[in-house]
Design a protein around this motif. Structure first.
Motif, short mmCIF file in Angstrom:
data_model
loop_
_atom_site.label_atom_id
_atom_site.label_comp_id
_atom_site.label_asym_id
_atom_site.label_seq_id
_atom_site.Cartn_x
_atom_site.Cartn_y
_atom_site.Cartn_z
N MET A 99 0.18 23.33 -0.42
CA MET A 99 -1.11 22.66 -0.25
C MET A 99 -1.85 22.68 -1.58
N ARG A 100 -2.62 21.63 -1.83
CA ARG A 100 -3.46 21.59 -3.03
C ARG A 100 -4.86 22.06 -2.64
N LEU A 101 -5.24 23.19 -3.19
CA LEU A 101 -6.53 23.79 -2.87
C LEU A 101 -7.32 23.95 -4.15
N HIS A 102 -8.48 23.25 -4.24
CA HIS A 102 -9.32 23.29 -5.44
C HIS A 102 -8.53 22.93 -6.68
N GLY A 103 -7.62 21.96 -6.53
CA GLY A 103 -6.87 21.47 -7.67
C GLY A 103 -5.56 22.18 -7.95
N ARG A 104 -5.29 23.31 -7.28
CA ARG A 104 -4.06 24.08 -7.53
C ARG A 104 -3.09 23.95 -6.36
N LEU A 105 -1.79 23.90 -6.66
CA LEU A 105 -0.77 23.87 -5.61
C LEU A 105 -0.42 25.29 -5.21
N LEU A 106 -0.59 25.60 -3.92
CA LEU A 106 -0.35 26.94 -3.40
C LEU A 106 0.60 26.87 -2.22
N PRO A 107 1.48 27.87 -2.05
CA PRO A 107 2.44 27.83 -0.93
C PRO A 107 1.77 28.14 0.40
N LEU A 108 2.22 27.47 1.43
CA LEU A 108 1.84 27.79 2.80
C LEU A 108 2.92 28.68 3.40
N GLU A 109 2.57 29.38 4.47
CA GLU A 109 3.55 30.26 5.09
C GLU A 109 4.69 29.43 5.70
N GLY A 110 5.86 30.02 5.73
CA GLY A 110 7.01 29.34 6.31
C GLY A 110 8.20 29.42 5.38
N GLU A 111 9.30 28.87 5.84
CA GLU A 111 10.54 28.91 5.07
C GLU A 111 10.69 27.63 4.24
N ALA A 112 11.57 27.71 3.26
CA ALA A 112 11.88 26.51 2.46
C ALA A 112 12.43 25.42 3.37
N LEU A 113 12.01 24.20 3.12
CA LEU A 113 12.38 23.09 3.99
C LEU A 113 13.80 22.63 3.71
N GLN A 114 14.50 22.28 4.78
CA GLN A 114 15.87 21.79 4.68
C GLN A 114 15.90 20.28 4.90
N VAL A 115 17.06 19.68 4.63
CA VAL A 115 17.22 18.23 4.80
C VAL A 115 16.86 17.82 6.22
N GLU A 116 17.33 18.61 7.20
CA GLU A 116 17.06 18.25 8.60
C GLU A 116 15.57 18.34 8.94
N ASP A 117 14.84 19.24 8.26
CA ASP A 117 13.40 19.34 8.49
C ASP A 117 12.71 18.04 8.09
N MET A 118 13.05 17.53 6.91
CA MET A 118 12.41 16.31 6.43
C MET A 118 12.89 15.08 7.21
N ASP A 119 14.14 15.09 7.65
CA ASP A 119 14.60 14.00 8.52
C ASP A 119 13.78 13.97 9.80
N ARG A 120 13.43 15.16 10.31
CA ARG A 120 12.64 15.25 11.54
C ARG A 120 11.23 14.71 11.30
N VAL A 121 10.66 14.99 10.13
CA VAL A 121 9.33 14.45 9.79
C VAL A 121 9.36 12.93 9.81
N VAL A 122 10.40 12.35 9.22
CA VAL A 122 10.53 10.89 9.18
C VAL A 122 10.61 10.31 10.59
N GLN A 123 11.42 10.95 11.44
CA GLN A 123 11.57 10.47 12.81
C GLN A 123 10.28 10.63 13.61
N GLU A 124 9.55 11.70 13.35
CA GLU A 124 8.35 12.00 14.13
C GLU A 124 7.17 11.12 13.73
N LEU A 125 7.03 10.83 12.43
CA LEU A 125 5.82 10.19 11.94
C LEU A 125 5.93 8.67 11.81
N LEU A 126 7.12 8.18 11.44
CA LEU A 126 7.24 6.79 11.06
C LEU A 126 7.62 5.91 12.24
N SER A 127 6.99 4.75 12.30
CA SER A 127 7.39 3.74 13.27
C SER A 127 8.71 3.11 12.82
#
Length: 353
Positions: free
Chosen positions: A28-56
């Protein structure tokens, strides 16, 4: 990965952006700086799921054929402007937090002269600055003020629609590119047949859009838009340079007649390290400004800006110095964000004597 939880956490912390990419922790970008959020490193399947969930289905087609797509997204946490794109390791996404309501002039700390821009009946007003400097929010606040005070027809052309404007005194037609029209140029030409008083163009990206915007401003409409430029001189040059050389003299004359104001803004770190403050350069369409634009002397525009306080003008360094005097930013920040750091040092030294 739970996307809604990531967005909820970032929203609660008042982050401005969230970045998701394969092989990286959510950021997340907070006050101009990029900072990590809690969680694990994202995998290919995670981002594929984002595409399926968000995009028409239509947006997925655009992503596959063009490599990126823009759209708006809303959940119980708020509204977001989203760009999903392909990169080396898979899909990536950038979320810009938009918020539910439109901030007021007072909340944004907008200079008083910007009230006069909301009263204009025709002409061109541009908000400029780097990505992430709050241009869209400033324009939304101007539109909201017009909506509250005047009975007009306002058309917004955006890619995508960010702030949602309810009908108040004005009728507001919000069109999303490319969902509601193929492109800004086509939508802008069509808007001239839709009886508008005010037209907001999300960004003047190409010759067709810029040319049509100038014509709309010339024919009795108030046109508001943005450019990714820094300062009034660069803004004027960018518009002129889009046109072929044989047209530039004519465009300088046309621009000198319709340009009513250029608002250049940047966000600078606050003194507490946990906030950012907006600094503004304002140029208004005085006779001196119009003459310089018409005569091809945009490089000299800083002179009337520095001496035009009575016309509502303010230079970026004067705005930054004001933030320092009000103890909103530090001395080091004032110097590092100044257009002329050496001159800023001298002014700050004078304040200490």
């Amino acid at each position: 990965m739970n996307l809604r939880e990531i967005l909820a956490t970032a929203t609660n912390k008042k982050a401005s952006d969230v970045h998701l990419a394969v092989g990286s922790y959510p950021l997340m970008r907070l006050h101009g700086r990029l900072l990590p959020l809690e969680g694990e490193a994202l995998q290919v399947e995670d981002m594929d799921r984002v595409v399926q969930e968000l995009l028409s289905e239509e947006e997925r087609k655009i992503l596959l054929t063009q490599g990126e797509t823009d759209f708006s997204y809303a959940d119980e946490n708020g509204r977001y402007r989203v760009n999903v794109f392909r990169e080396r390791m898979g899909y990536a996404a950038a979320f810009r937090m938009v918020g539910d309501g439109v901030p007021s002039f007072e909340e944004l700390g907008l200079p008083a002269v910007m009230e006069t821009f909301t009263k204009l009946r025709k002409g061109l007003v541009l908000v400029t600055g780097p990505t992430g400097s709050g241009k869209s929010t400033t324009l939304a606040s101007i539109i909201d003020r017009i909506n509250e005070e005047q009975e007009l027809h306002i058309i917004t052309l955006e890619d995508p629609v960010e702030y949602l404007h309810p009908h108040k005194k004005s009728l507001i037609s919000q069109r999303e590119i490319p969902r509601d029209s193929r492109g800004f140029g086509q939508a802008l030409r069509a808007s001239l047949r839709q009886d508008p008083d005010v037209i907001l163009v999300g960004e003047m990206r190409d010759l067709d859009t810029i040319s049509t915007a100038l014509t709309a401003a010339e024919t009795g409409h108030l046109v508001l838009s943005t450019l990714h430029t820094s300062g009034a001189a660069q803004t004027v040059d960018r518009i002129i340079d889009v046109f072929p050389p044989h047209q530039q003299a004519q465009i300088r004359v046309q621009l000198s007649m319709v340009l009513e104001g250029v608002i250049s803004q940047k966000l600078v770190p606050g003194m507490d390290g946990n906030s950012r403050a907006a600094a503004f350069e304002i140029m208004t369409g005085t006779t001196a400004v119009r003459n310089l634009i018409r005569d091809g002397k945009a490089h000299m525009l800083q002179m009337p800006i520095q001496t035009g306080a009575s016309s509502g003008m303010i230079s970026m360094d004067t705005s930054i110095l004001k933030l320092y005097r009000e103890k909103i930013i530090t001395r080091d920040t004032a110097v590092s964000y100044a257009e002329d750091p050496e001159a800023m040092k001298k002014q700050l030294s004078g304040l200490l004597k």
